[in-house]
Enzyme design. Structure first.
Site, short mmCIF file in Angstrom:
data_model
loop_
_atom_site.label_atom_id
_atom_site.label_comp_id
_atom_site.label_asym_id
_atom_site.label_seq_id
_atom_site.Cartn_x
_atom_site.Cartn_y
_atom_site.Cartn_z
N ARG A 1 -14.27 -40.93 81.30
CA ARG A 1 -13.74 -42.14 81.97
C ARG A 1 -12.18 -42.07 82.18
O ARG A 1 -11.47 -42.06 81.38
CB ARG A 1 -13.99 -43.38 80.81
N SER B 1 -22.91 -51.46 81.08
CA SER B 1 -22.25 -52.33 80.16
C SER B 1 -22.60 -54.00 80.24
O SER B 1 -22.95 -54.50 81.36
CB SER B 1 -20.74 -52.39 80.58
N LYS C 1 -9.15 -50.53 76.35
CA LYS C 1 -9.49 -51.18 77.52
C LYS C 1 -8.97 -52.58 77.62
O LYS C 1 -9.61 -53.56 77.18
CB LYS C 1 -11.30 -51.18 77.65
#
Length: 215
Positions: free
Chosen positions: A40, A109, A138
């Protein structure tokens, strides 16, 4: 056949991993027991994503750990990654599945029981659900759901779930008791002085919990 093990799912963060890099962090974490690794990197361009992904794929070859790419379907295909993970605001799961083919892993998600229940097992292999706790890795995350919310999301999902969001070794028992098939971590491994030892601590907690369940 899309076989995979969600037990210990490492989500790489380029900032936290900067000391030794994402590839070496992943290599060490898998040596310590990580079963899946997600690339990511929201700031990387396509060429950089592909280069990092190919280096990760080479580092993980022969380990059994799966390489997942966050969001970037084109990069995942170019890398030859094992799969893709998308969020609710990313490419839709039907289009993603059509592009990556039936043999690749697809994760999604979800933050609510309604979204979990809507995960189509014909398209989606697992859900990532949370955040269990607030997490600085995040900053745009949704409202934390806690372990009760995690349990509700897991119960609603027709596919296995991995818990994410501020989880550490001390949270393993609660996350697995809530029904999660595994835990996803970022800072519990990335940026640690010894990522292999950090991963092993987590893997041992998971193994110990499952051993107790079998008794």
């Amino acid at each position: 056949m899309r076989g995979f093990d969600l037990s210990l799912y490492l989500v790489l963060d380029p900032g936290l991993c900067a000391g030794i890099g994402m590839v070496e962090t992943a290599r060490a974490a898998v040596a310590g027991g990580a079963t899946m690794v997600q690339l990511r990197d929201k700031q990387a361009g396509m060429a950089q994503m592909i280069a990092t992904g190919r280096a990760l794929k080479a580092a993980l070859a022969g380990t059994g750990a799966k390489l997942i790419v966050n969001d970037d379907v084109a990069a995942a295909i170019a890398i030859g990654a094992d799969g893709v993970h998308v969020g609710q605001g990313d490419m839709g799961v039907a289009e993603t599945r059509a592009r990556i083919g039936p043999g690749s892993i697809l994760g999604l998600s979800v933050e609510t029981p309604q979204l979990a229940a809507a995960a189509d097992p014909a398209l989606v292999d697992y859900i990532g659900t949370g955040p269990v706790f607030a997490t600085p890795t995040k900053p745009d995350h949704k409202q934390p759901v806690g372990f009760n919310g995690l349990a509700a999301n897991v119960a609603a999902s027709p596919v296995p779930a991995v818990a994410i969001g501020g989880l550490k070794a001390r949270h393993v028992v609660q996350a697995l008791t809530a029904g999660a098939a595994g835990i996803a971590v970022v800072s519990a491994i990335c940026g640690r002085r010894d990522p292999e030892a950090a991963a092993r601590t987590l893997a041992n907690e998971i193994s110990d919990f499952r051993t107790r369940l079998r008794k």
